[in-house]
Design a protein around this motif. Structure first.
Motif, PDB file in Angstrom:
ATOM      1  N   GLY A   1       0.426  -2.601   3.227  1.00 40.96           N
ATOM      2  CA  GLY A   1       0.187  -3.372   1.917  1.00 40.96           C
ATOM      3  C   GLY A   1      -1.066  -2.778   1.188  1.00 40.96           C
ATOM      4  N   PRO A   2      -2.245  -3.382   1.266  1.00 40.23           N
ATOM      5  CA  PRO A   2      -3.485  -2.812   0.649  1.00 40.23           C
ATOM      6  C   PRO A   2      -3.860  -1.446   0.426  1.00 40.23           C
ATOM      7  N   VAL A   3      -3.515  -0.783   1.759  1.00 45.03           N
ATOM      8  CA  VAL A   3      -4.096   0.642   1.961  1.00 45.03           C
ATOM      9  C   VAL A   3      -2.722   1.556   1.139  1.00 45.03           C
ATOM     10  N   ALA A   4      -1.795   1.366   1.495  1.00 44.10           N
ATOM     11  CA  ALA A   4      -0.781   2.094   0.683  1.00 44.10           C
ATOM     12  C   ALA A   4      -0.654   1.875  -0.767  1.00 44.10           C
ATOM     13  N   THR A   5      -0.757   0.572  -1.177  1.00 46.82           N
ATOM     14  CA  THR A   5      -0.883   0.273  -2.473  1.00 46.82           C
ATOM     15  C   THR A   5      -2.034   0.992  -3.433  1.00 46.82           C
ATOM     16  N   THR A   6      -3.131   0.840  -2.746  1.00 40.08           N
ATOM     17  CA  THR A   6      -4.585   1.617  -3.416  1.00 40.08           C
ATOM     18  C   THR A   6      -4.130   3.343  -3.393  1.00 40.08           C
ATOM     19  N   MET A   7      -3.568   3.799  -2.223  1.00 39.61           N
ATOM     20  CA  MET A   7      -3.174   5.081  -2.283  1.00 39.61           C
ATOM     21  C   MET A   7      -2.354   5.392  -3.344  1.00 39.61           C
ATOM     22  N   GLY A   8      -1.259   4.867  -3.519  1.00 39.19           N
ATOM     23  CA  GLY A   8      -0.443   5.215  -4.474  1.00 39.19           C
ATOM     24  C   GLY A   8      -0.989   5.120  -5.938  1.00 39.19           C
ATOM     25  N   SER A   9      -1.444   3.889  -6.035  1.00 35.31           N
ATOM     26  CA  SER A   9      -2.107   3.696  -7.385  1.00 35.31           C
ATOM     27  C   SER A   9      -3.002   4.735  -7.827  1.00 35.31           C
ATOM     28  N   LEU A  10      -4.117   5.401  -6.835  1.00 34.74           N
ATOM     29  CA  LEU A  10      -5.048   6.410  -7.270  1.00 34.74           C
ATOM     30  C   LEU A  10      -4.469   7.559  -7.581  1.00 34.74           C
ATOM     31  N   LEU A  11      -3.398   7.708  -6.746  1.00 33.66           N
ATOM     32  CA  LEU A  11      -2.766   9.140  -6.950  1.00 33.66           C
ATOM     33  C   LEU A  11      -2.247   9.248  -8.492  1.00 33.66           C
ATOM     34  N   VAL A  12      -1.535   7.909  -8.818  1.00 33.54           N
ATOM     35  CA  VAL A  12      -0.936   7.772 -10.136  1.00 33.54           C
ATOM     36  C   VAL A  12      -2.018   7.912 -11.291  1.00 33.54           C
TER      37      VAL A  12
ATOM     38  N   HIS B   1      -6.770   8.793   8.160  1.00 29.01           N
ATOM     39  CA  HIS B   1      -5.855   9.678   7.568  1.00 29.01           C
ATOM     40  C   HIS B   1      -5.172   9.282   6.286  1.00 29.01           C
ATOM     41  N   MET B   2      -4.724   8.325   6.106  1.00 32.15           N
ATOM     42  CA  MET B   2      -4.259   7.895   4.759  1.00 32.15           C
ATOM     43  C   MET B   2      -5.337   7.864   3.662  1.00 32.15           C
ATOM     44  N   ILE B   3      -6.583   7.177   4.012  1.00 32.87           N
ATOM     45  CA  ILE B   3      -7.548   7.324   2.967  1.00 32.87           C
ATOM     46  C   ILE B   3      -7.870   8.807   2.509  1.00 32.87           C
ATOM     47  N   GLY B   4      -8.297   9.474   3.642  1.00 29.56           N
ATOM     48  CA  GLY B   4      -8.789  10.792   3.563  1.00 29.56           C
ATOM     49  C   GLY B   4      -7.579  11.491   2.661  1.00 29.56           C
ATOM     50  N   ALA B   5      -6.380  11.332   2.906  1.00 26.63           N
ATOM     51  CA  ALA B   5      -5.303  12.012   2.332  1.00 26.63           C
ATOM     52  C   ALA B   5      -5.184  11.795   0.692  1.00 26.63           C
ATOM     53  N   THR B   6      -5.589  10.438   0.295  1.00 26.78           N
ATOM     54  CA  THR B   6      -5.605  10.020  -1.005  1.00 26.78           C
ATOM     55  C   THR B   6      -6.617  10.799  -1.835  1.00 26.78           C
ATOM     56  N   PHE B   7      -7.760  10.868  -0.981  1.00 29.01           N
ATOM     57  CA  PHE B   7      -8.806  11.751  -2.094  1.00 29.01           C
ATOM     58  C   PHE B   7      -8.509  13.174  -1.892  1.00 29.01           C
ATOM     59  N   TYR B   8      -8.133  13.683  -0.779  1.00 27.35           N
ATOM     60  CA  TYR B   8      -7.768  15.316  -0.875  1.00 27.35           C
ATOM     61  C   TYR B   8      -6.723  15.645  -1.603  1.00 27.35           C
ATOM     62  N   ILE B   9      -5.455  14.608  -1.823  1.00 29.90           N
ATOM     63  CA  ILE B   9      -4.469  15.196  -2.492  1.00 29.90           C
ATOM     64  C   ILE B   9      -4.950  14.987  -4.037  1.00 29.90           C
ATOM     65  N   ALA B  10      -5.630  13.782  -4.418  1.00 30.65           N
ATOM     66  CA  ALA B  10      -6.357  13.881  -5.830  1.00 30.65           C
ATOM     67  C   ALA B  10      -7.287  14.811  -6.221  1.00 30.65           C
ATOM     68  N   ALA B  11      -8.087  15.154  -5.251  1.00 28.60           N
ATOM     69  CA  ALA B  11      -8.857  16.313  -5.510  1.00 28.60           C
ATOM     70  C   ALA B  11      -8.116  17.532  -5.854  1.00 28.60           C
ATOM     71  N   GLY B  12      -7.061  17.862  -4.919  1.00 33.59           N
ATOM     72  CA  GLY B  12      -6.356  18.857  -5.018  1.00 33.59           C
ATOM     73  C   GLY B  12      -5.419  19.230  -5.915  1.00 33.59           C
TER      74      GLY B  12
END
Length: 388
Positions: free
Chosen positions: A114-125, A301-312
Motif C-alpha cells: 500500500g503506502p510504501v509501494a505507492t510512495t515509491m512509484g509516485s516519487l520515481l514518476v 530495501h524499498m525505501i533505499g531503492a526509491t531514493f537510490y534509483i531517483a538519484a541514479g
C-alpha cells in the motif's frame, strides 16, 4: 512620440507565451503520468485492505484485546513466543520453523503493498517528470567555446571498468526490483499471467544473484574514487551557485564538483550501504533472521531503492544529455580541453601545470568569482607542499 500599443503588448506577452509553450505540455504530462502511476503504484493484492486473513490470527487478536494484561513490548524477549511471533527482532525458540502464525505478516503486507509501494512509484514518476521539465526549461550545460580537438585523459581503464560494472548491475537490479514490486499490476493486465510469471521468475533470480556482485562492485568503486571525493573549500562556491545549472554559468571545480561528490557520499556510499545490508539480510536467510527482521529489511530495501534509483536517474541525466561531453569521458576516458576548462577549471589548470589532481582544489582562477576568503593577489597558487 507615438507608442505602438499593439507592439508593446506583444513584446510584453511574448516571453509569457514562450514559457507557457514549454510549461503546459510538461504539466499535462506530469498530471497524466502521475494519475496513471498512482493507479499502478499500488502493488497490493486484491484484498490488501482485508482484516487478518486467518481465523487463528483473528482469535489471537481478540484474546489480546480482551486481556487485561498488556502484551510485552517489542524489545521484550517474552514478546517473541514459540508458535506466535510477536514482532521480536532476535531469535526465539529453536528455529524460525517453530512459528506457525506470524501476526505481523498481514500488517507488513498491507504497508508494503500500500503506502510504501505507492510512495515509491509516485516519487520515481515525479523524478522522471522533473528531469523532463528541467531539460525543457533550462536545457543542457554546454560549453561556450568550440572544441579544440586536443584531448585530456580523465579516467583510466580500471576506473571506467569499475564504473560500468557497477552501473550495469545497478540498472539490472533496479529494473528487476521494479518488476517484482509493480509487475503484478502492470504486466498481468497487459500481457496475462504467463508473461508475468516468466518475467517474475527471471527477475527474482537475476536480482538475488546480481545483488552480491553489485556489492563487490560498489566496494571497488568506493575505494577507486575515494581520494578525489573528499570535500574541499572550493566545493562551497559550487554549492552557493547551484553549480551554475540554471544560469548556465561554469563554476570552477576540481576533478569532481560538489554535486558529483554528493552523489558519491550520499548515493554510492550511504544508500549503497543501506541497500547492501538489507539486501544481504533478505538474500541469505539461513542466519537466524526472524520474519519480522526480514520485514523490516524489506521496508528499508524499498525505501533505499526509491531514493537510490531517483538519484541514479539524476546522475545519468547529468552525465549524458544534461552535460554534453560527460559521457565521452566515462566511455572513452578522454575529454576535450574546452570541456575540461568549462566544467572542471581547477582540474584543467592542474593538468596544464603538471601537478597531481587536488593541488588547486582550494584556489580560484583569476577570472572566476572570488570565494568568501579570496587568496592574495597574483592569481591561482597551489597549496604548500613538496615540489613537483
Amino acid at each position: 512620440m507615438r507608442i505602438d500599443l499593439r507592439a508593446a503588448v506583444c513584446t510584453a506577452v511574448s516571453p509569457v507565451l514562450r514559457l507557457s509553450r514549454l510549461v503546459l505540455p510538461s504539466v499535462m504530462l506530469f498530471v497524466f503520468v502521475f494519475v496513471f502511476a498512482t493507479h499502478l503504484a499500488h502493488a497490493g493484492v486484491p484484498n490488501n485492505r482485508a482484516e487478518p486473513a486467518y481465523a487463528e490470527e483473528q482469535t489471537m487478536l481478540q484474546v489480546q484485546q480482551d486481556s487485561r494484561v498488556p502484551e510485552p513490548g517489542l524489545a521484550d524477549k517474552s514478546s517473541g513466543r514459540v508458535h506466535i511471533d510477536r514482532h521480536y527482532l532476535g531469535q526465539y525458540g529453536t528455529t524460525e520453523a517453530n512459528v506457525i502464525v506470524q501476526r505481523g505478516g498481514n500488517q507488513w503486507r498491507v504497508w508494503r503493498n500500500g503506502p510504501v509501494a505507492t510512495t515509491m512509484g509516485s516519487l520515481l514518476v515525479l523524478m522522471i517528470v522533473g528531469i523532463f521539465v528541467f531539460y525543457r526549461l533550462v536545457g543542457p550545460a554546454r560549453t561556450d567555446a568550440p572544441d579544440t580537438g586536443r584531448r585530456l585523459q580523465r579516467f583510466n581503464g580500471w576506473e571506467r571498468w569499475v564504473h560500468w560494472a557497477t552501473a550495469i548491475s545497478f540498472v539490472i537490479l533496479a529494473v528487476t526490483g521494479l518488476l517484482i514490486t509493480f509487475g503484478k499490476k502492470l504486466l498481468i493486465p497487459l500481457f496475462g499471467h504467463d508473461v508475468f510469471a516468466f518475467f517474475a521468475y527471471v527477475s527474482k533470480y537475476l536480482h538475488n544473484f546480481l545483488g552480491p556482485l553489485f556489492i563487490v562492485c560498489s566496494v571497488l568503486m568506493f575505494f577507486t574514487f575515494l581520494r578525489r571525493n573528499f570535500p574541499r573549500k572550493i566545493d562551497w562556491l559550487w554549492v552557493k551557485q547551484g553549480g551554475g545549472l540554471v544560469q548556465h554559468k561554469h563554476v570552477p571545480a576540481g576533478f569532481f564538483n560538489a554535486g558529483e561528490k554528493a552523489w558519491f557520499w550520499f548515493g554510492v556510499t550511504l544508500l549503497g550501504l543501506v541497500m547492501s545490508v538489507s539486501g544481504l539480510i533478505l538474500d541469505f536467510i539461513g542466519f537466524g533472521q526472524t520474519r519480522y527482521m526480514l520485514q523490516v529489511a524489506n521496508y528499508l530495501h524499498m525505501i533505499g531503492a526509491t531514493f537510490y534509483i531517483a538519484a541514479g536517474m539524476g546522475h545519468a541525466f547529468i552525465g549524458t544529455w544534461g552535460t554534453p561531453g560527460a559521457y565521452e569521458a566515462m566511455r572513452h576516458g578522454t575529454v576535450d580541453e574546452t570541456w575540461a576548462k568549462a566544467h572542471h577549471r581547477l582540474w584543467y589548470e592542474e593538468v596544464k601545470a603538471g601537478v597531481p589532481p587536488g593541488t588547486f582544489d582550494d584556489q580560484v582562477p583569476t577570472d572566476a568569482p572570488p570565494p568568501d576568503n579570496p587568496p592574495p593577489q597574483g592569481g591561482m597558487r597551489p597549496r604548500p607542499g613538496p615540489a613537483h
